[in-house]
Enzyme design. Structure first.
Site, PDB file in Angstrom:
ATOM      1  N   ASP A 100       0.848  -1.189   0.000  1.00  0.00           N
ATOM      2  CA  ASP A 100       0.000   0.000   0.000  1.00  0.00           C
ATOM      3  C   ASP A 100       0.890   1.248   0.000  1.00  0.00           C
ATOM      4  OD1 ASP A 100      -2.141  -1.713   0.213  1.00  0.00           O
ATOM      5  OD2 ASP A 100      -2.248  -1.541   2.404  1.00  0.00           O
TER       6      ASP A 100
HETATM    7  N1  URA Z   1      -0.826  -5.914   4.106  1.00  0.00           N
HETATM    8  C1  URA Z   1      -1.388  -4.685   4.045  1.00  0.00           C
HETATM    9  O1  URA Z   1      -2.389  -4.409   4.692  1.00  0.00           O
HETATM   10  N2  URA Z   1      -0.822  -3.769   3.243  1.00  0.00           N
HETATM   11  C2  URA Z   1       0.284  -4.026   2.523  1.00  0.00           C
HETATM   12  O2  URA Z   1       0.764  -3.140   1.815  1.00  0.00           O
HETATM   13  C3  URA Z   1       0.853  -5.298   2.590  1.00  0.00           C
HETATM   14  C4  URA Z   1       0.273  -6.227   3.385  1.00  0.00           C
END
Ligand code: URA
Length: 237
Positions: A100
């Site tokens: 993310d």
């Molecule tokens: N889990 C998440 O919530 N976000 C990420 O970017 C990777 C794993």
């Protein structure tokens, strides 16, 4: 490999290759080389400007900063490919899975599509480890819930390992390891046990650990050992 042999990979006979070398039509890293016996890497050789061999795949890690998207291009936001020099960007390595925008840490990038695919497929069970800062005090019961699998609104998570590093009344730090990577999965898992995340950083994929000497935004090529480890993990070596 000898230069004349590498030049012959362009479809020339050995004697045509020797003549091409003598005529300066054979370049190594862009510069003509006239010694037919010189030892060269075939992927650095061109005949009349055309590469004689497919280039070696690229494997690298990026220490992704917050605010950068895990993509090769984005119309509005900086993306991980922007962190690479032009010569590497031209090879067009793609990120292995996604983090993310607000999540930091290890992003692998490669031109090897088969490896990338297997590293994110649950079938090959490549472990991903994250350092997670969350609200409230984590307890061994949370670790049990992660190990048992959590029922989220649309799926049940596979067993995950939660190691509690620090537990305080207001905030805790843990390392969590899982073999799948659904959308917002780690955030959703912590929210499901009542401990919303405040920070998340990925520190490991399979045998590759984030190189802590890399500042956020920096990259480095994987070592041969790291690459071989990933290929072995995914049944490609
Ligand atoms: N889990 C998440 O919530 N976000 C990420 O970017 C990777 C794993």
């Amino acid at each position: 490999m000898r230069l004349d042999k590498a030049a012959a990979l362009a479809g020339l006979t050995r004697s045509e290759a020797k003549k091409a070398v003598a005529a300066g039509r054979v370049c190594v890293d862009g510069a003509p080389l006239r010694d037919p016996a010189a030892q060269v890497a075939p992927e650095s050789v061109t005949v009349d400007g055309r590469p004689v061999a497919a280039p070696q795949p690229v494997y690298l890690m990026v220490n992704k900063p917050a605010g950068v998207v895990t993509a090769t291009e984005d119309r509005h936001l900086p993306c991980v490919s922007d962190l690479l020099p032009e010569a590497l960007r031209r090879r067009d390595p793609g990120p292995v899975g996604r983090l993310d925008r607000d999540v930091t840490g290890l992003v692998l990038m490669t031109t090897d599509g088969q490896l990338a695919h297997r590293l994110i497929s649950p079938r090959w069970k490549a472990e991903k480890t994250y350092e997670a800062h969350c609200e409230g005090r984590l307890t061994p019961r949370d670790a049990e819930a992660f190990a048992a699998g959590l029922v989220l609104s649309d799926f049940t998570t596979k067993p995950a390992k939660l190691e509690i590093v620090e537990a305080g009344d207001d905030a805790s730090l843990a390392r969590v390891t899982l073999t799948e990577g659904k959308f917002h999965q780690v955030k959703r898992m912590f929210a499901a046990v009542g401990h919303p995340l405040t920070q998340l950083k990925r520190v490991r994929i399979g045998c590759v650990t984030l190189d802590e000497t890399l500042e956020p935004g920096q990259y480095r090529m994987l070592t041969q050992g790291e690459t071989d480890g990933l290929l072995k993990l995914c049944g490609l070596l």
